[in-house]
Write a protein that holds these residues in place. Structure first.
Motif, PDB file in Angstrom:
ATOM      1  N   PHE A  10      33.545  40.561  36.641  1.00 38.87           N
ATOM      2  CA  PHE A  10      34.997  40.756  36.707  1.00 38.87           C
ATOM      3  C   PHE A  10      35.393  41.331  38.075  1.00 38.87           C
ATOM      4  O   PHE A  10      36.298  40.839  38.732  1.00 38.87           O
ATOM      5  N   ASP A  11      34.688  42.388  38.482  1.00 44.29           N
ATOM      6  CA  ASP A  11      35.015  43.027  39.759  1.00 44.29           C
ATOM      7  C   ASP A  11      34.911  42.060  40.919  1.00 44.29           C
ATOM      8  O   ASP A  11      35.702  42.094  41.847  1.00 44.29           O
ATOM      9  N   GLN A  12      33.910  41.197  40.821  1.00 45.91           N
ATOM     10  CA  GLN A  12      33.684  40.277  41.919  1.00 45.91           C
ATOM     11  C   GLN A  12      34.727  39.153  41.961  1.00 45.91           C
ATOM     12  O   GLN A  12      35.121  38.709  43.031  1.00 45.91           O
ATOM     13  N   TYR A  14      37.813  38.844  39.869  1.00 47.87           N
ATOM     14  CA  TYR A  14      39.174  38.998  39.353  1.00 47.87           C
ATOM     15  C   TYR A  14      40.222  38.529  40.368  1.00 47.87           C
ATOM     16  O   TYR A  14      41.077  37.710  40.078  1.00 47.87           O
ATOM     17  N   GLU A  15      40.108  39.063  41.585  1.00 49.89           N
ATOM     18  CA  GLU A  15      41.154  38.761  42.568  1.00 49.89           C
ATOM     19  C   GLU A  15      41.203  37.285  42.968  1.00 49.89           C
ATOM     20  O   GLU A  15      42.276  36.709  43.055  1.00 49.89           O
ATOM     21  N   ARG A  18      42.723  35.299  40.094  1.00 55.18           N
ATOM     22  CA  ARG A  18      44.172  35.528  40.026  1.00 55.18           C
ATOM     23  C   ARG A  18      44.878  34.807  41.172  1.00 55.18           C
ATOM     24  O   ARG A  18      45.906  34.149  40.973  1.00 55.18           O
ATOM     25  N   ASN A  19      44.327  34.917  42.376  1.00 53.74           N
ATOM     26  CA  ASN A  19      44.926  34.222  43.519  1.00 53.74           C
ATOM     27  C   ASN A  19      44.966  32.714  43.297  1.00 53.74           C
ATOM     28  O   ASN A  19      45.980  32.070  43.525  1.00 53.74           O
ATOM     29  N   THR A  35      44.770  34.875  34.047  1.00 54.14           N
ATOM     30  CA  THR A  35      43.517  35.471  34.528  1.00 54.14           C
ATOM     31  C   THR A  35      42.878  36.311  33.426  1.00 54.14           C
ATOM     32  O   THR A  35      41.666  36.269  33.208  1.00 54.14           O
ATOM     33  N   PHE A  39      39.058  35.699  31.622  1.00 51.81           N
ATOM     34  CA  PHE A  39      37.929  36.621  31.451  1.00 51.81           C
ATOM     35  C   PHE A  39      37.617  36.858  29.978  1.00 51.81           C
ATOM     36  O   PHE A  39      36.465  37.075  29.610  1.00 51.81           O
TER      37      PHE A  39
END
Lengths: 163, 308
Positions: A10-12, A14-15, A18-19, A35, A39
């Motif tokens: 997720f940390d890797q 997520y962004e 979403r982008n 998004t 997940f």
């Protein structure tokens, strides 16, 4: 897969996910909602996740979920330009210019064909190389090059002479 | 360097700023660079919006997952879109889907050596491709015509619907909703059915039905009787593990080459059958498990393995 390793995925990603959905949909609320769904779906498939393919899996889930959503009526890009670190960036004139430019840029990005927009922004914003983009979108590097080429051509025609 | 290539590398960021400055002086490039500089400079600073932070988004997901933590049935059930939305909306969705698929009707995926990839096909079917595998399909009539072409090896998990057909050079596989593995390299086709039923059809139109836990092989157009397989040792390439029982050694070596993206060089290769195991995560171990048991010595030279 346990929650901890899932959190690191997720940390890797997520962004970038979403982008990616924002590039596709142009509505940040919708992009963030989907998004979240991506997940949750990935979590439900955690037993089948292979780390080496998790990237393309996330993008594929995102694409599929985006298809199932209606194109939002709110579609309107709201990209901002970060301030440059230079003295003039404080002046009101400069700020104004920048704002106008950002509006223009958002407008042109909206007119750009979706395929080209996604590839262009993945390269510019997410800093991905062409092979990385190709892998994530499940297309060939040649196709990425073609879309980039189209995007640049379009942007050159629509932005350059207007500023 | 041609101009297109230069632009590409500049945008991709694989070219140095010095080189760009140098080329700026070249009249052939100066105009293009000036034009593109605005775009490059602006998009260097472009940021997408967001309404919540990453950690907020994570907390929300955790909340959602806890809500859903009612013990779910192990097998996922497909929910038809039409049962979720009123009929008018369903029709609109279908139109949007149809438009999407018309725009991108011919799709193909290809995996290189040393890589496996997972993909979702339209409407919930999933496929995992082993190394050096290509899969292509046309989505324009997907709802009535689910046909994919395969060369290589893939594991399919097919959502319910009209028959799903996998075509290979040697024969085709026809299923409804089920999970199965298809291995097709040169003139050999091995199909292993994990769930449901699978119909296997040779290019000479001979047919056979496989039930869950049965596999069959087509070689040189001849189809074998279905055999029960060991579920623990079949299609385990998905976990990077490869089990063999009396398999001609050259076939095993070919799989090894695909997994490690290496070339095995030899003077004479035995066709004796191999029984054993290797995985794609530990090269040294794989070499030891493959070659000494077949009385070969090996040596790694760059991207080749020389055996004697």
């Amino acid at each position: 897969m346990d929650k901890e390793s899932f959190k690191s995925i997720f940390d890797q990603y997520y962004e970038v996910i979403r982008n990616f959905l924002y590039y596709k949909l142009g509505d940040i609320d919708q992009a963030e909602d989907i998004t979240q769904e991506v997940f949750i779906k990935a979590w439900n498939k955690r037993d089948e996740i292979v780390i080496s393919t998790v990237k393309s899996l996330l993008y594929t889930i995102a694409s599929n979920l985006a298809i199932n959503h209606f194109q939002s009526a709110k579609k309107k890009y709201e990209f901002k330009l970060e301030n440059e670190e230079r003295p003039t960036s404080e002046t009101p004139e400069y700020q104004m210019e920048q704002q106008e430019f950002a509006i223009k840029l958002n407008d042109v990005l909206d007119q750009l064909p979706e395929n080209q927009r996604i590839v262009f922004l993945m390269s510019r914003i997410d800093d991905l190389t062409y092979p990385q983009i190709a892998e994530r979108l499940g297309i060939g590097v040649k196709a990425v090059e073609k879309r980039m080429h189209g995007a640049l051509k379009f942007l050159r025609e629509h932005i350059t002479q207007k500023i | 360097m041609n101009k297109e290539k230069f632009i590409q590398e500049w945008i991709e960021g694989t070219i140095s700023q010095e080189r760009v400055n140098e080329l700026k002086k070249d009249p052939e490039y100066s105009e293009t660079i000036a034009e593109l500089e605005t775009i490059v400079a602006a998009t260097n600073r472009i940021v997408p919006p967001h309404t919540k932070s990453k950690s907020q988004a994570w907390d929300e997901i955790v909340d959602k997952l806890e809500e859903d933590e009612v013990p779910a049935p192990k097998k996922g059930k497909l929910i038809k879109l039409s049962s979720l939305v009123p009929i008018g909306i369903a029709a609109a969705v279908t139109l949007i889907l149809a438009a999407y698929f018309l725009l991108s009707s011919e799709t193909s995926f290809k995996t290189p050596s040393g890589k496996q990839m997972a993909y979702s096909l339209p409407h919930g079917t999933e496929v995992l491709l082993n190394a050096e595998t290509s899969l292509s399909f046309d989505t324009s009539n997907w709802e009535t015509n689910r046909v994919v072409k395969l060369e290589g090896e893939a594991y399919f998990k097919v959502a319910e619907g009209v028959p799903f057909i996998v075509k290979t050079k040697v024969g085709s596989v026809e299923v409804l909703g089920t999970s199965f593995n298809v291995f097709n390299r040169s003139d050999m086709l091995v199909v292993s059915c994990f769930e449901g039923k699978v119909k296997l059809i040779t290019s000479r139109a001979k047919e056979i039905i496989l039930n869950a836990n049965q596999a069959s092989t087509i070689i040189e157009g001849e189809i074998d009787e279905p055999k029960e397989f060991d579920i623990e040792k079949t299609a385990t390439w998905r976990e990077g593990e490869f089990y063999y029982e009396d398999v001609p050694f050259p076939l095993v070596v070919e799989e090894f080459e695909r997994q490690y993206d290496l070339k095995v060089v030899y003077d004479t290769m035995t066709s004796r059958p191999y029984t054993g195991y290797f995985n794609n995560k530990n090269l040294q171990e794989a070499l030891k498990l493959l070659f000494p048991p077949m009385s070969y010595q090996y040596e790694k030279k760059g991207s080749t393995i020389v055996i004697k």
